[in-house]
Design a protein around this motif. Sequence first.
Motif, PDB file in Angstrom:
ATOM      1  N   THR A  11      19.323  52.972  23.016  1.00  0.00           N
ATOM      2  CA  THR A  11      18.294  51.950  22.871  1.00  0.00           C
ATOM      3  C   THR A  11      17.160  52.389  21.962  1.00  0.00           C
ATOM      4  OG1 THR A  11      16.938  52.708  24.710  1.00  0.00           O
ATOM      5  CG2 THR A  11      18.725  51.192  25.235  1.00  0.00           C
ATOM      6  N   GLY A  12      17.073  53.683  21.676  1.00  0.00           N
ATOM      7  CA  GLY A  12      15.993  54.167  20.837  1.00  0.00           C
ATOM      8  C   GLY A  12      14.681  54.366  21.581  1.00  0.00           C
ATOM      9  N   GLY A  13      14.653  54.096  22.887  1.00  0.00           N
ATOM     10  CA  GLY A  13      13.464  54.370  23.676  1.00  0.00           C
ATOM     11  C   GLY A  13      12.468  53.231  23.682  1.00  0.00           C
ATOM     12  N   PHE A  14      11.241  53.550  24.153  1.00  0.00           N
ATOM     13  CA  PHE A  14      10.184  52.561  24.329  1.00  0.00           C
ATOM     14  C   PHE A  14       9.281  52.478  23.109  1.00  0.00           C
ATOM     15  CE2 PHE A  14      10.699  54.056  28.850  1.00  0.00           C
ATOM     16  CZ  PHE A  14      11.281  52.894  29.310  1.00  0.00           C
ATOM     17  N   TYR A  15       8.837  51.280  22.768  1.00  0.00           N
ATOM     18  CA  TYR A  15       7.868  51.084  21.707  1.00  0.00           C
ATOM     19  C   TYR A  15       6.482  50.736  22.251  1.00  0.00           C
ATOM     20  CZ  TYR A  15      11.531  51.164  18.180  1.00  0.00           C
ATOM     21  OH  TYR A  15      12.551  51.542  17.366  1.00  0.00           O
ATOM     22  N   GLY A  16       6.395  49.797  23.193  1.00  0.00           N
ATOM     23  CA  GLY A  16       5.122  49.384  23.752  1.00  0.00           C
ATOM     24  C   GLY A  16       5.294  48.966  25.196  1.00  0.00           C
ATOM     25  N   ILE A  17       4.215  49.036  25.972  1.00  0.00           N
ATOM     26  CA  ILE A  17       4.282  48.714  27.395  1.00  0.00           C
ATOM     27  C   ILE A  17       3.094  47.837  27.779  1.00  0.00           C
ATOM     28  CG2 ILE A  17       4.139  49.648  29.734  1.00  0.00           C
ATOM     29  CD1 ILE A  17       5.678  52.017  28.877  1.00  0.00           C
ATOM     30  N   ALA A  18       3.342  46.863  28.652  1.00  0.00           N
ATOM     31  CA  ALA A  18       2.287  46.027  29.211  1.00  0.00           C
ATOM     32  C   ALA A  18       2.420  46.011  30.729  1.00  0.00           C
ATOM     33  CB  ALA A  18       2.366  44.607  28.651  1.00  0.00           C
ATOM     34  N   TYR A  19       1.324  45.728  31.426  1.00  0.00           N
ATOM     35  CA  TYR A  19       1.290  45.795  32.891  1.00  0.00           C
ATOM     36  C   TYR A  19       0.481  44.622  33.419  1.00  0.00           C
ATOM     37  CZ  TYR A  19       0.364  47.878  37.526  1.00  0.00           C
ATOM     38  OH  TYR A  19       0.266  48.130  38.877  1.00  0.00           O
ATOM     39  N   ASN A  20       1.022  43.910  34.408  1.00  0.00           N
ATOM     40  CA  ASN A  20       0.343  42.730  34.941  1.00  0.00           C
ATOM     41  C   ASN A  20      -0.268  42.947  36.318  1.00  0.00           C
ATOM     42  OD1 ASN A  20       2.537  42.773  36.646  1.00  0.00           O
ATOM     43  ND2 ASN A  20       3.226  40.682  36.205  1.00  0.00           N
ATOM     44  N   GLY A  21      -0.313  44.196  36.762  1.00  0.00           N
ATOM     45  CA  GLY A  21      -0.859  44.500  38.078  1.00  0.00           C
ATOM     46  C   GLY A  21       0.198  44.865  39.087  1.00  0.00           C
ATOM     47  N   THR A  22       1.438  44.437  38.855  1.00  0.00           N
ATOM     48  CA  THR A  22       2.547  44.783  39.748  1.00  0.00           C
ATOM     49  C   THR A  22       3.765  45.298  38.994  1.00  0.00           C
ATOM     50  OG1 THR A  22       3.364  42.492  39.704  1.00  0.00           O
ATOM     51  CG2 THR A  22       1.866  43.091  41.499  1.00  0.00           C
ATOM     52  N   THR A  23       3.952  44.855  37.754  1.00  0.00           N
ATOM     53  CA  THR A  23       5.157  45.190  36.997  1.00  0.00           C
ATOM     54  C   THR A  23       4.813  45.694  35.607  1.00  0.00           C
ATOM     55  OG1 THR A  23       6.412  43.477  38.167  1.00  0.00           O
ATOM     56  CG2 THR A  23       7.365  44.305  36.118  1.00  0.00           C
ATOM     57  N   TYR A  24       5.417  46.821  35.240  1.00  0.00           N
ATOM     58  CA  TYR A  24       5.365  47.304  33.865  1.00  0.00           C
ATOM     59  C   TYR A  24       6.540  46.687  33.103  1.00  0.00           C
ATOM     60  CZ  TYR A  24       2.445  51.104  35.750  1.00  0.00           C
ATOM     61  OH  TYR A  24       1.469  51.833  36.371  1.00  0.00           O
ATOM     62  N   VAL A  25       6.286  46.265  31.879  1.00  0.00           N
ATOM     63  CA  VAL A  25       7.353  45.779  31.006  1.00  0.00           C
ATOM     64  C   VAL A  25       7.282  46.579  29.717  1.00  0.00           C
ATOM     65  CG1 VAL A  25       8.380  43.802  29.835  1.00  0.00           C
ATOM     66  CG2 VAL A  25       7.165  43.474  31.991  1.00  0.00           C
ATOM     67  N   ALA A  26       8.412  47.144  29.319  1.00  0.00           N
ATOM     68  CA  ALA A  26       8.461  47.990  28.133  1.00  0.00           C
ATOM     69  C   ALA A  26       9.328  47.357  27.060  1.00  0.00           C
ATOM     70  CB  ALA A  26       9.014  49.364  28.482  1.00  0.00           C
ATOM     71  N   ALA A  27       8.818  47.356  25.841  1.00  0.00           N
ATOM     72  CA  ALA A  27       9.611  46.925  24.694  1.00  0.00           C
ATOM     73  C   ALA A  27      10.514  48.081  24.295  1.00  0.00           C
ATOM     74  CB  ALA A  27       8.697  46.545  23.529  1.00  0.00           C
ATOM     75  N   ALA A  28      11.804  47.814  24.212  1.00  0.00           N
ATOM     76  CA  ALA A  28      12.775  48.851  23.880  1.00  0.00           C
ATOM     77  C   ALA A  28      13.686  48.373  22.763  1.00  0.00           C
ATOM     78  CB  ALA A  28      13.615  49.217  25.114  1.00  0.00           C
ATOM     79  N   ASP A  29      14.146  49.319  21.971  1.00  0.00           N
ATOM     80  CA  ASP A  29      15.001  48.985  20.845  1.00  0.00           C
ATOM     81  C   ASP A  29      16.367  48.519  21.336  1.00  0.00           C
ATOM     82  OD1 ASP A  29      15.732  48.669  18.275  1.00  0.00           O
ATOM     83  OD2 ASP A  29      15.771  50.797  17.752  1.00  0.00           O
ATOM     84  N   GLY A  30      17.160  47.955  20.442  1.00  0.00           N
ATOM     85  CA  GLY A  30      18.524  47.566  20.756  1.00  0.00           C
ATOM     86  C   GLY A  30      18.634  46.284  21.546  1.00  0.00           C
ATOM     87  N   SER A  31      17.756  45.310  21.278  1.00  0.00           N
ATOM     88  CA  SER A  31      17.763  44.017  21.973  1.00  0.00           C
ATOM     89  C   SER A  31      17.582  44.181  23.473  1.00  0.00           C
ATOM     90  CB  SER A  31      19.069  43.254  21.674  1.00  0.00           C
ATOM     91  OG  SER A  31      19.180  42.991  20.301  1.00  0.00           O
ATOM     92  N   ASN A  32      16.722  45.075  23.865  1.00  0.00           N
ATOM     93  CA  ASN A  32      16.482  45.337  25.266  1.00  0.00           C
ATOM     94  C   ASN A  32      14.988  45.323  25.577  1.00  0.00           C
ATOM     95  OD1 ASN A  32      19.241  46.316  26.348  1.00  0.00           O
ATOM     96  ND2 ASN A  32      18.951  47.497  24.467  1.00  0.00           N
ATOM     97  N   TYR A  33      14.686  45.098  26.848  1.00  0.00           N
ATOM     98  CA  TYR A  33      13.370  45.402  27.380  1.00  0.00           C
ATOM     99  C   TYR A  33      13.612  45.962  28.765  1.00  0.00           C
ATOM    100  CZ  TYR A  33      13.681  41.130  30.177  1.00  0.00           C
ATOM    101  OH  TYR A  33      14.079  40.167  31.071  1.00  0.00           O
ATOM    102  N   ALA A  34      12.625  46.574  29.357  1.00  0.00           N
ATOM    103  CA  ALA A  34      12.812  47.217  30.650  1.00  0.00           C
ATOM    104  C   ALA A  34      11.635  46.922  31.551  1.00  0.00           C
ATOM    105  CB  ALA A  34      12.971  48.720  30.477  1.00  0.00           C
ATOM    106  N   THR A  35      11.885  46.904  32.857  1.00  0.00           N
ATOM    107  CA  THR A  35      10.824  46.645  33.830  1.00  0.00           C
ATOM    108  C   THR A  35      10.783  47.763  34.867  1.00  0.00           C
ATOM    109  OG1 THR A  35      12.322  45.296  35.181  1.00  0.00           O
ATOM    110  CG2 THR A  35      10.953  44.141  33.553  1.00  0.00           C
ATOM    111  N   SER A  36       9.600  47.962  35.439  1.00  0.00           N
ATOM    112  CA  SER A  36       9.408  48.997  36.444  1.00  0.00           C
ATOM    113  C   SER A  36       8.198  48.652  37.288  1.00  0.00           C
ATOM    114  CB  SER A  36       9.200  50.354  35.763  1.00  0.00           C
ATOM    115  OG  SER A  36       8.866  51.350  36.712  1.00  0.00           O
ATOM    116  N   THR A  37       8.194  49.087  38.538  1.00  0.00           N
ATOM    117  CA  THR A  37       7.028  48.902  39.396  1.00  0.00           C
ATOM    118  C   THR A  37       6.181  50.164  39.484  1.00  0.00           C
ATOM    119  OG1 THR A  37       8.328  49.497  41.356  1.00  0.00           O
ATOM    120  CG2 THR A  37       8.156  47.143  40.803  1.00  0.00           C
TER     121      THR A  37
END
Length: 206
Positions: free
Chosen positions: A78-104
């Motif tokens: 995926t080439g890893g993470f480019y940018g991350i945003a957080y809404n208070g409960t969930t992190y969302v990361a922009a990732a290469d290769g037509s992907n994104y990722a979520t985490s608490t």
Amino acid sequence: YYNGYYVTAGAGGTVRYSTDAITWSTPTWTDAAPATILYTMFEKNGRLHATGASGYVYSSTDGISWQQYYNSLLGASTGGFYGIAYNGTTYVAAADGSNYATSTDAVTWTRNTTGNALQDLVYDGTKFVGVNSSGNVYTSTDGITWTAGATLLNISINGLLYSDSQYLVYGVGTANLQTSTDAVTWNTRTYNPTTANIFEGYRDWE
């Protein structure tokens, strides 16, 4: 700036900290020091996080001692993470290769697919806004389901910022700086650098 230190990260996995921004020191690593570029650094929930290529996430409570986390779902494919945003409960990361990722917790991540790679994203208080290098803008209220929006012309986007109720994208092209108050209608800003390719950096957590 974190815990009384200026902390910086970048190419080759280099991390340095300083109390005066003049004299810089190398931190200690619980695991192997990063060997690949670090794109984004941010502080949330009492920890400083740095993310980068190959799906690695690094975390520190003081900016000096760091621990490495790795999620196989976000490996070299995926080439890893480019940018991350957080809404208070969930992190969302922009990732290469037509992907994104979520985490608490910013440690364990789940990969999802948007069909379009996200280059960067922000959270504006009510929704996530993401962009890709092709100029496409996406929005999401939960970081999981995304809706396609505007397409920006004459720019290859490198990053997205949000501050004072205004979005700003920057990148490469004849319209390399564009702003919006609603993420729908965008305006090209007058900027006359010596080259149209001046905006090529990645942003920190704003």
